[in-house]
Design an enzyme around this catalytic site. Structure first.
Site, PDB file in Angstrom:
ATOM      1  N   ASP A  39      45.823   1.227  35.633  1.00  0.00           N
ATOM      2  CA  ASP A  39      46.865   0.233  35.343  1.00  0.00           C
ATOM      3  C   ASP A  39      46.798  -0.335  33.911  1.00  0.00           C
ATOM      4  OD1 ASP A  39      49.012  -1.196  35.566  1.00  0.00           O
ATOM      5  OD2 ASP A  39      48.213  -2.743  36.852  1.00  0.00           O
ATOM      6  N   HIS A  74      50.283   5.692  27.696  1.00  0.00           N
ATOM      7  CA  HIS A  74      50.349   6.771  28.499  1.00  0.00           C
ATOM      8  C   HIS A  74      49.409   7.747  28.185  1.00  0.00           C
ATOM      9  CE1 HIS A  74      52.707   4.462  31.329  1.00  0.00           C
ATOM     10  NE2 HIS A  74      53.814   4.732  30.409  1.00  0.00           N
ATOM     11  N   SER A 106      53.430   6.699  41.369  1.00  0.00           N
ATOM     12  CA  SER A 106      53.882   6.315  42.581  1.00  0.00           C
ATOM     13  C   SER A 106      55.214   6.460  42.880  1.00  0.00           C
ATOM     14  CB  SER A 106      53.424   4.703  42.721  1.00  0.00           C
ATOM     15  OG  SER A 106      54.678   4.059  42.101  1.00  0.00           O
ATOM     16  N   THR A 107      55.574   6.451  44.220  1.00  0.00           N
ATOM     17  CA  THR A 107      57.034   6.759  44.632  1.00  0.00           C
ATOM     18  C   THR A 107      57.864   5.575  43.941  1.00  0.00           C
ATOM     19  OG1 THR A 107      56.569   5.449  46.672  1.00  0.00           O
ATOM     20  CG2 THR A 107      56.360   7.935  46.591  1.00  0.00           C
ATOM     21  N   LEU A 120      32.641  18.175  41.735  1.00  0.00           N
ATOM     22  CA  LEU A 120      33.330  17.043  42.003  1.00  0.00           C
ATOM     23  C   LEU A 120      34.855  17.151  42.471  1.00  0.00           C
ATOM     24  CD1 LEU A 120      34.036  13.793  41.404  1.00  0.00           C
ATOM     25  CD2 LEU A 120      34.664  14.360  39.067  1.00  0.00           C
ATOM     26  N   GLU A 179      35.059  -1.270  49.416  1.00  0.00           N
ATOM     27  CA  GLU A 179      34.870  -2.438  48.487  1.00  0.00           C
ATOM     28  C   GLU A 179      35.873  -2.278  47.382  1.00  0.00           C
ATOM     29  OE1 GLU A 179      32.553  -4.620  48.797  1.00  0.00           O
ATOM     30  OE2 GLU A 179      32.278  -3.592  50.819  1.00  0.00           O
TER      31      GLU A 179
END
Length: 254
Positions: free
Chosen positions: A34, A51, A79-80, A145, A221
């Site tokens: 964010d 971005h 996200s949607t 990974l 966490e």
């Protein structure tokens, strides 16, 4: 109240902390990336520049996670709800996966990284979906990974879709309501096959989950930092892990 919440969930400290050894490294780290737009605005730049710089941070933190021995890294990429943003911004965001994977696929392959997609494929532009699916296929044989991009992802829709699927099985007589348990629910989530995140990181100072992995984060966490995602560094990432190492996870027990 804000300071109390940050103290409760964890917040970046001003001073670096010593790494608490290589034991107790979180197996799965999820990140809400964010602050791209605010980072750009603070520098008098267009949001798109934020971005683009955020894309560079993806490579940086992926390598940091791999070097630390993290097994799974899940990044909230789109996200949607992000479809509500201005059309030009959305179109730019939909081009970033192709640019990132074109530039970085060689290094990701060299690091044995496996790429996965978690989200609804319907609605994604063809060029975005094609680029991600090609990367998923190309890295499918890697066993290092696991880098998962949550793209066009919304946790509420994910859970509703899972409930609908389970309901159809009950209606068709394939499943008894008494057989429904946590593992059955998890097998119908988009994250099926991934362990729940041990640690959630969110950048930019916001203190919310924003419809991200609501089921999976039940006992994770959480660590928050005011640092915007484009400037999130290896040291910030390691600091989050050090904080995780200092905590005692009880999963509701004593």
């Amino acid at each position: 109240m804000l300071q109390r919440l940050k103290a409760l969930f964890g917040k970046a400290s001003a001073k670096p902390l010593p790494m608490h050894g290589t034991d107790n490294i979180p197996q799965h780290i999820a990140i809400i990336m964010d602050g791209n737009g605010r980072w750009a605005k603070s520098r008098g730049l267009p949001r798109m520049a934020g971005h683009h710089s955020g894309m560079k941070a993806v490579k940086r933190i992926t390598m940091a996670a791999d070097n630390l021995g993290v097994k799974f890294l899940t990044l909230y990429a789109f996200s949607t709800e992000n479809w509500k943003r201005p059309k030009a911004e959305v179109e730019f965001l939909m081009k970033l996966p192709q640019e990132f994977l074109t530039l970085e696929i060689r290094d990701l392959m060299a690091k044995n990284v496996q790429i996965r997609l978690m989200g609804n494929r319907e609605g994604l532009p063809d060029h975005t979906l094609r680029a991600v699916e090609e990367a998923v296929e190309r890295t499918s044989g890697n066993n290092g990974l696991v880098l998962t991009f949550a793209l066009n992802y919304g946790s509420r829709k994910e859970m509703i879709d899972a409930i609908k699927c389970i309901s159809r099985d009950v209606k068709d007589g394939k499943l008894s309501p008494d057989e429904i348990d946590v593992s059955h629910m998890e097998s119908h989530l988009l994250s099926a096959g991934l362990p729940d995140p041990d640690l959630l990181i969110r950048t930019s100072g916001e203190l919310r989950l924003s419809n991200f992995m609501l089921w999976q984060l039940a006992y994770s966490e959480m660590w928050f930092t005011d640092v915007y995602w484009p400037e999130f560094s290896d040291e910030h990432f390691y600091e989050a892990v050090r904080e995780y190492q200092r905590r005692a996870r009880r999963y509701g027990g004593l």
